[in-house]
Design a protein around this motif. Structure first.
Motif, short mmCIF file in Angstrom:
data_model
loop_
_atom_site.label_atom_id
_atom_site.label_comp_id
_atom_site.label_asym_id
_atom_site.label_seq_id
_atom_site.Cartn_x
_atom_site.Cartn_y
_atom_site.Cartn_z
N LEU A 256 36.34 42.40 47.56
CA LEU A 256 36.21 43.86 47.58
C LEU A 256 36.15 44.43 49.00
O LEU A 256 36.61 45.55 49.24
CB LEU A 256 34.94 44.24 46.80
N CYS A 257 35.56 43.70 49.91
CA CYS A 257 35.44 44.15 51.32
C CYS A 257 36.21 43.17 52.18
O CYS A 257 35.64 42.46 53.02
CB CYS A 257 33.98 44.18 51.73
N ALA A 258 37.52 43.10 51.97
CA ALA A 258 38.31 42.01 52.55
C ALA A 258 38.50 42.15 54.05
O ALA A 258 38.76 41.15 54.74
CB ALA A 258 39.66 41.93 51.85
N GLY A 259 38.40 43.34 54.59
CA GLY A 259 38.60 43.53 56.03
C GLY A 259 39.89 42.85 56.47
O GLY A 259 40.93 42.96 55.80
N GLY A 260 39.84 42.11 57.56
CA GLY A 260 41.03 41.41 58.07
C GLY A 260 41.37 40.16 57.28
O GLY A 260 42.33 39.47 57.61
N GLY A 262 39.33 37.27 56.45
CA GLY A 262 38.74 35.96 56.73
C GLY A 262 38.33 35.22 55.45
O GLY A 262 38.68 34.05 55.27
N LYS A 263 37.61 35.93 54.56
CA LYS A 263 37.18 35.27 53.31
C LYS A 263 38.36 35.12 52.36
O LYS A 263 38.46 34.12 51.66
CB LYS A 263 36.08 36.09 52.62
N ASP A 282 37.82 49.43 51.82
CA ASP A 282 37.77 50.89 51.89
C ASP A 282 38.59 51.44 53.06
O ASP A 282 39.07 52.57 53.01
CB ASP A 282 36.29 51.25 52.12
N ASP A 283 38.73 50.63 54.09
CA ASP A 283 39.34 51.10 55.33
C ASP A 283 40.71 50.44 55.53
O ASP A 283 40.80 49.26 55.87
CB ASP A 283 38.39 50.75 56.49
N ARG A 286 41.33 48.37 58.69
CA ARG A 286 40.70 47.04 58.79
C ARG A 286 41.47 46.03 57.96
O ARG A 286 41.50 44.84 58.25
CB ARG A 286 39.25 47.11 58.35
N ASP A 329 31.71 40.93 50.57
CA ASP A 329 31.34 40.55 51.95
C ASP A 329 30.96 41.87 52.62
O ASP A 329 31.76 42.52 53.28
CB ASP A 329 32.55 39.89 52.63
N ALA A 330 29.71 42.25 52.41
CA ALA A 330 29.30 43.65 52.59
C ALA A 330 29.28 44.13 54.04
O ALA A 330 29.03 43.33 54.95
CB ALA A 330 27.91 43.82 51.99
N PRO A 331 29.52 45.44 54.22
CA PRO A 331 29.29 46.01 55.55
C PRO A 331 27.81 45.83 55.89
O PRO A 331 26.96 46.07 55.02
CB PRO A 331 29.65 47.49 55.38
N VAL A 363 28.99 49.54 47.59
CA VAL A 363 29.88 48.40 47.27
C VAL A 363 29.33 47.59 46.11
O VAL A 363 30.09 47.12 45.26
CB VAL A 363 30.18 47.46 48.47
#
Ligand SMILES: C[S@@+](CC[C@H](N)C(=O)[O-])C[C@H]1O[C@@H](n2cnc3c(N)ncnc32)[C@H](O)[C@@H]1O
Length: 451
Positions: A256-260, A262-263, A282-283, A286, A329-331, A363
């Protein structure tokens, strides 16, 4: 145009090789520290600006200056304590002693009176460098953290507070995760022998790469094997967090919070690309690098990018109530990564912790709607602050019916039994830490939807 090429190559080589004296590098580091202090800006931004306005400095100079700056920020409070002053120059000098272990005469020898060198040591500075110690320093000073986070950290770390804070102020190791989609760690090792890596203590695909005395490691991102997707640069703690998510082939998994990513990449690798893996964030900015990283590593994931502004819609709405595993992988404040981002600890304010907690609420609530009965939420942070770990889950469990904590000890015994004696088990999850696991301070908890 053609004639210009050879000239450019020569010029580039000269620029690369240009080497400032150690004294001039110290001057530059003091300048950057002053900029960070005056403008309360991230160290990376200040270093970038310094590089842009001092183009004659070569890449080696810039890396060495960055290393001096990060070391000084890691030990900012304790350096100021022994020097009796928190000016950037004092912080740098103190850190040369505390972080690099240089004795006063060696530091004096660094500050020659040549051009671009800092002023020579004053008599008082010399005495401080010779005699200053941390014996009477309060914990926030000796442990180099802002005073206001101490009670939070103490509630987790108890009598281990100071050893953990000291470990959090050291340089972080350089870890890579070998990509099982390409080959196993054993198969990859001969091709990576030149990196002289050692297997990481806990993560089965991890390799710890030695870094030099100046804190610099090899430029991994330009290595041919990296470009071929053999490995990702990922702290062992982050690798372990992905393993503790227990992803399984055949499942539908939302990062859900995948960002770049990594996970995401680790989850794909663990399941041999056998899960339906959906990455979102969300972003959109990122999330953007994930496409190239997926391509390089051969990882399969569906990326759902939200639009910004008025066209914004919930890109995961069709999955509500159907997902087997939602990885959150929360903010967070990143308080477990202060070895890597020492400037962040000095910028953190109580208000930013409150903001992160509000984001964690959002989240977790979104994850709860996605997960199917019998499915799981895996809640991860890279923080050592209980309010955004067990505290966030206390609040979630209090407002959301039908979820139960999966005992973290059971997960560890199943997935990584060797880790059980090193992590701290908390009310709802487990905590890794620099002193206990040698990793960043990751927190992981599993929640199961029972109804
Ligand atoms: C810790 S970072 C993720 C790191 C990433 N998973 C990795 O391993 O590289 C947290 C991410 O959460 C995202 N985020 C914050 N609020 C969100 C929300 N309400 N929904 C989805 N993502 C959110 C941020 O944009 C940020 O990229």
């Amino acid at each position: 145009m053609r004639e210009a090429w050879p000239f450019r190559d020569v010029l580039n080589r000269i620029l690369e090789e240009t080497t400032l004296t150690p004294a001039a590098r110290c001057s530059a580091a003091i300048e950057v520290l002053a900029d960070i202090a005056a403008r309360r800006r991230p160290a990376a931004d200040a270093l970038k600006d310094w590089g842009l306005s001092h183009r004659f400095a070569g890449s080696g100079d810039r890396a060495a200056i960055a290393s001096l700056v990060y070391d000084a920020l890691r030990r900012r409070a304790s350096s100021a304590w022994i020097m009796g002053d928190d000016a950037p120059r004092s912080v740098l000098l103190g850190s040369l002693r505390l972080q690099q272990g240089l004795a006063a005469p060696s530091i004096a020898a660094l500050l020659t009176a040549e051009r671009f060198a800092p002023e020579p040591l004053s008599a008082e500075e010399r005495v401080r460098l010779e005699q200053g110690d941390l014996a009477d320093a309060p914990p926030a000073i000796a442990g180099d953290v802002p005073e206001w986070v101490l009670p939070e950290l103490e509630s987790l770390l108890g009598t281990d507070l100071l050893p953990e804070l000291k470990a959090l102020a050291r340089r972080a190791p350089l870890d890579i995760r070998l990509n099982a989609l390409k080959q196993s760690r054993d198969e990859a090792l001969p091709g990576l022998a030149h990196l002289a890596g050692e297997p990481t203590p806990f993560a089965p695909q991890g390799l710890r790469i030695p870094i030099g005395a100046d804190g610099r490691g090899p430029a991994l991102h330009v290595e041919p094997e990296f470009l071929d997707g053999w490995y990702e640069i990922q702290d062992e703690g982050s690798q372990l967090a992905a393993l503790l998510a227990e992803p399984r082939a055949g499942e539908t998994i939302v990062d859900l919070c995948a960002g770049g990513g990594g996970k995401t990449l680790a989850l794909a690798s663990q399941t041999g690309n056998g899960a339906r893996l959906i990455a979102s964030d969300d972003d959109p900015r990122r999330l953007a690098p994930i496409h190239e990283r997926l391509r390089r590593s051969g990882a399969a994931a569906e990326v759902r990018t939200p639009r910004t502004g008025r066209a914004r819609a919930d890109v995961l709405a069709d999955l509500d109530g159907t997902v087997d595993r939602v990885v959150v992988d929360a903010p967070c404040t990143g308080a477990g990564t202060w070895r890597r981002n020492p400037d962040a600890k000095w910028r953190l304010r109580p208000g930013s912790l409150e903001t992160r907690i509000a984001e964690q609420t959002a989240v977790l609530d979104r994850a709860a709607r996605l997960v199917r009965p019998g499915g799981r939420i895996v809640y991860i942070t890279c923080s050592l602050l209980p309010r955004e770990n067990d505290g966030a889950l206390d609040a979630f469990l209090g407002r959301t019916k039908g979820f139960a904590v999966v005992p973290a000890r059971d997960v560890v015994e199943r997935v990584l039994p060797g880790l059980a004696d090193s992590v701290r088990f908390t009310r709802h999850g487990l905590q890794m830490s620099p002193a206990r696991t040698g990793t960043d301070g990751f927190y992981v908890a599993n929640l199961e939807r029972r109804s």
